[in-house]
Design a protein around this motif. Structure first.
Motif, mmCIF file in Angstrom:
data_model
loop_
_atom_site.group_PDB
_atom_site.id
_atom_site.type_symbol
_atom_site.label_atom_id
_atom_site.label_comp_id
_atom_site.label_asym_id
_atom_site.label_seq_id
_atom_site.Cartn_x
_atom_site.Cartn_y
_atom_site.Cartn_z
ATOM 1 N N LEU A 125 2.513 12.709 2.196
ATOM 2 C CA LEU A 125 1.269 11.829 2.161
ATOM 3 C C LEU A 125 -0.030 11.796 1.243
ATOM 4 O O LEU A 125 0.604 13.706 0.689
ATOM 5 C CB LEU A 125 -0.031 12.524 3.099
ATOM 6 N N LYS A 126 -0.393 11.121 0.144
ATOM 7 C CA LYS A 126 -1.037 11.268 -0.783
ATOM 8 C C LYS A 126 -2.423 12.650 -0.795
ATOM 9 O O LYS A 126 -2.859 11.854 0.298
ATOM 10 C CB LYS A 126 -1.406 10.075 -1.492
ATOM 11 N N PRO A 127 -2.385 13.183 -1.389
ATOM 12 C CA PRO A 127 -4.057 13.671 -0.829
ATOM 13 C C PRO A 127 -4.924 12.718 -0.993
ATOM 14 O O PRO A 127 -5.298 11.573 -2.695
ATOM 15 C CB PRO A 127 -4.101 14.753 -1.750
ATOM 16 N N TYR A 170 1.097 -1.257 0.188
ATOM 17 C CA TYR A 170 -0.184 -0.018 -0.115
ATOM 18 C C TYR A 170 0.570 1.472 -0.115
ATOM 19 O O TYR A 170 2.329 1.353 0.784
ATOM 20 C CB TYR A 170 -0.608 0.353 0.641
ATOM 21 N N ASP A 171 0.535 1.746 -1.160
ATOM 22 C CA ASP A 171 1.460 3.070 -0.399
ATOM 23 C C ASP A 171 0.724 4.292 -0.109
ATOM 24 O O ASP A 171 -0.375 5.381 -1.604
ATOM 25 C CB ASP A 171 1.973 3.660 -2.396
ATOM 26 N N SER A 172 0.752 5.030 0.821
ATOM 27 C CA SER A 172 -0.238 6.176 1.423
ATOM 28 C C SER A 172 0.927 7.643 0.751
ATOM 29 O O SER A 172 0.571 8.835 1.145
ATOM 30 C CB SER A 172 -0.101 6.168 2.796
ATOM 31 N N THR A 212 8.805 11.178 0.357
ATOM 32 C CA THR A 212 8.725 9.817 0.921
ATOM 33 C C THR A 212 7.951 9.071 -0.437
ATOM 34 O O THR A 212 7.872 7.811 0.097
ATOM 35 C CB THR A 212 8.374 10.130 1.883
ATOM 36 N N ASP A 213 6.864 9.476 -1.032
ATOM 37 C CA ASP A 213 6.048 9.042 -2.181
ATOM 38 C C ASP A 213 6.728 8.773 -2.882
ATOM 39 O O ASP A 213 6.252 8.045 -3.487
ATOM 40 C CB ASP A 213 5.113 10.320 -2.125
ATOM 41 N N ALA A 214 8.316 9.171 -3.073
ATOM 42 C CA ALA A 214 8.969 8.790 -4.256
ATOM 43 C C ALA A 214 9.808 7.490 -3.616
ATOM 44 O O ALA A 214 10.831 7.169 -3.683
ATOM 45 C CB ALA A 214 10.093 9.469 -5.467
ATOM 46 N N GLU A 215 8.883 6.373 -2.784
ATOM 47 C CA GLU A 215 9.339 5.105 -2.383
ATOM 48 C C GLU A 215 10.054 3.989 -3.341
ATOM 49 O O GLU A 215 10.893 3.011 -3.168
ATOM 50 C CB GLU A 215 8.297 5.060 -1.168
ATOM 51 N N GLY A 216 9.053 4.380 -4.229
ATOM 52 C CA GLY A 216 9.443 2.501 -5.100
ATOM 53 C C GLY A 216 11.168 2.938 -5.910
ATOM 54 O O GLY A 216 11.659 1.646 -5.222
ATOM 55 N N GLU A 226 5.501 -1.348 3.007
ATOM 56 C CA GLU A 226 4.101 -1.007 3.204
ATOM 57 C C GLU A 226 4.809 0.493 3.747
ATOM 58 O O GLU A 226 5.908 0.450 4.202
ATOM 59 C CB GLU A 226 3.032 -1.049 4.280
ATOM 60 N N ASN A 227 4.179 1.402 2.503
ATOM 61 C CA ASN A 227 4.298 2.932 2.575
ATOM 62 C C ASN A 227 3.589 4.054 3.790
ATOM 63 O O ASN A 227 2.591 4.142 3.208
ATOM 64 C CB ASN A 227 4.646 3.460 1.526
ATOM 65 N N MET A 228 3.454 3.874 4.609
ATOM 66 C CA MET A 228 2.946 4.678 5.601
ATOM 67 C C MET A 228 3.419 5.751 6.955
ATOM 68 O O MET A 228 4.570 5.937 6.826
ATOM 69 C CB MET A 228 2.439 3.724 6.849
HETATM 70 MN MN MN Z 1 5.158 6.488 -3.649
#
Ligand code: MN
Ligand code: BES
Ligand code: ZN
Length: 504
Positions: free
Chosen positions: A276-278, A269-271, A346-350, A319-321
């Protein structure tokens, strides 16, 4: 799972709930496609005329349902459009057949058995029809109390010779490929509260046992000890800790045997994490493990098909939380390769989890590494939701991946890795930042990964962020939700590697 059989009886004599025929777009109206002669006879040769009366034209995607005449065992005839008939002597395009069979199978959900009287003039056509039917029949019902229409339980191909070696092999291959695409779809559709990294790893272990594959799972303790700073950095904020799973089909015995390594992004899951993603951008982010699902399915398919090639799958599961333990924008991670990365977003986690897995895969010096990831929204903006992007450090290899995808009916496009985008990823505190310029973001992500590929190793990066998850309605053999994107391409690439067609 829908069962596939090759039938020797005629389409008229076969006991089924519906018989499916093809219709082409002729110059003077619809025409009955080859394979449906017996059905047309039952209509006294008036099937095309009847279809025209009902408004059918033979266009691709079109379906027309009509009651069967007395001469047919099945009560219903379903006519599917095949577009323009191929030129004399040429066969039907396999993707047209795959889509038509898929539409038919989906339309017939709720019935039990379908007889497919579509044009299967050679084994390749039979394989496409079989694949399309098994893929189109798919439905994800694991969390529903049976209020939807159940998928077809059986499809019988009429006109495919069950005792002919080539047809038998085609049916076998279609079954394995479709079942493995559907395995990926199931994993992608599974809700993220149940498909945690640990649960995903357990599914891999189960399949490995069933098919005699070697599997190794690194848990969070082993990941810390091993120095996997990228995977740990992404997974540290979650109550569901990360895993790195290795699964091996060891078919490459002998000196010329080839070794293909596959690396899959498995963010269950990628939050977005602290970045944080909107709302509006996180509802489908259970699909962020689609790359890992494709890699897993491909290794199992390679084993089931007994391919004489070694295929190693690496699944980077996390899991990206956001939490008090999560990585912050500004943190510096020491990666498995030893490089340091400043986490600006942190949303560029992949790319962080993939970088560690790519470095690890490189240690075994495979003939090539292919990574598959729902990596960037930018790739969706560039290519839309049905085409994946292919980048590589080798132009010929990129072409091979792109062309192979086309052969199996997956749409892709070659994308560049422009070196000038690297400058924007310079970091004041670390060797590299995990984000650069927004423009061309899909290419920047590819450039980032390239730095973690071992010296001299051929590598391709496949960004499936667009086609991995179908948010709109079903089409062809593609359902709503998880699609199983890239599985068919990867399986075909493994076959080519086994046949000595991929690397010299
Ligand atoms: Mn992401
Ligand atoms: N998982 C997303 C990419 C994605 C977007 C997949 C849409 C499927 C559909 C990825 O982790 C992500 O968030 N990427 C960011 C990177 C950016 C912060 C540099 C993006 O593309 O916006
Ligand atoms: Zn992601």
């Amino acid at each position: 799972m829908t069962a596939l059989t090759l039938s020797t009886s005629s389409a008229a004599a076969l006991r089924a709930d519906a018989v499916v025929v093809g219709v082409t777009k002729g110059t003077k109206g619809p025409e009955v496609a080859p394979g449906a002669e017996a059905v047309d006879q039952a209509f006294d040769g008036r099937l095309a005329a009847t279809l025209e009366t009902l408004g059918a034209s033979g266009a691709e995607g079109e379906v027309t349902k009509l009651p069967a005449p007395a001469g047919l065992k099945a009560p219903v005839v379903l006519a599917v459009g095949l577009g323009e008939a191929p030129a004399d002597g040429a066969g039907f395009d396999t993707e047209v057949l795959r889509k038509a069979a898929g539409v038919a199978a989906r339309t017939l959900a709720g019935s039990k058995k379908a007889a497919l009287a579509l044009p299967v003039e050679d084994a390749a056509a039979a394989q496409a029809v079989a694949e399309g039917a098994l893929l189109g029949a798919y439905a994800y019902t694991a969390y529903q109390a049976g209020n939807g229409k159940a998928p077809l339980t059986e499809v019988a191909l009429v006109g495919a010779k069950p005792r002919d070696k080539a047809y038998k092999a085609a049916a076998e291959r279609a079954t394995v490929v479709a079942e493995e695409v559907n395995r990926s779809r199931d994993l992608i559709n599974m809700p993220p509260n149940d498909l945690t990294p640990k649960a995903f790893a357990a599914f891999v272990q189960e399949a490995a046992k069933e098919y005699g594959l070697k599997v190794e799972v690194l848990d969070e303790k082993a990941l810390v000890k091993g120095g996997y700073g990228g995977i740990m950095g992404v997974g540290q904020g979650s109550a569901n800790p990360p895993r790195l799973v290795k699964i091996v089909h060891n078919g490459g015995k002998g000196r010329d045997a080839k070794h293909l390594a596959l690396v899959g992004k498995g963010i269950t899951y990628d939050s977005g994490g602290i970045s944080l993603k909107p709302a509006g951008h996180n509802e489908t982010m259970k699909c962020d493990m689609s790359g890992a699902a494709a890699v897993f399915s491909t290794v199992v398919a390679a084993a089931r098909l007994g391919l004489p090639v070694t295929v190693t799958g690496w699944l980077a599961l996390a899991e990206n939380m956001p939490s008090g333990a999560a990585a912050r924008p500004g943190d510096v991670l020491r990666m498995y390769s030893g490089k340091t990365v400043e986490v600006l977003n942190t949303d560029a986690e992949g790319r962080l989890v993939m970088a560690d897995a790519i470095t690890r895969a490189s240690e075994e010096t495979p003939d090539a590494i292919i990574d598959v990831a729902t990596l960037t929204g930018a790739m969706v903006l560039a290519l839309g939701t049905r085409i994946f992007g292919v980048m590589s450090n080798d132009d010929d290899f990129r072409t091979a991946v792109h062309e192979t995808a086309g052969e199996v009916g997956e749409q892709s496009w070659p994308m560049p890795l422009p070196a000038d985008l690297r400058k924007a990823m310079d970091s004041a505190t670390a060797d590299i930042a995990n984000m650069g310029e927004r423009m061309g973001g899909g290419l920047a992500a590819g450039l980032f990964l390239k730095e973690f590929v071992g010296e001299g190793i051929t590598w391709a990066h496949v960004d499936i962020a667009g086609p991995a998850f179908n948010e709109s309605g079903p089409f062809g053999y593609t359902p709503k939700g998880g699609t199983g994107s890239a599985v068919r391409t990867l399986v075909r690439l493994a076959e080519k590697a086994a046949e000595g067609e991929l690397f010299q």
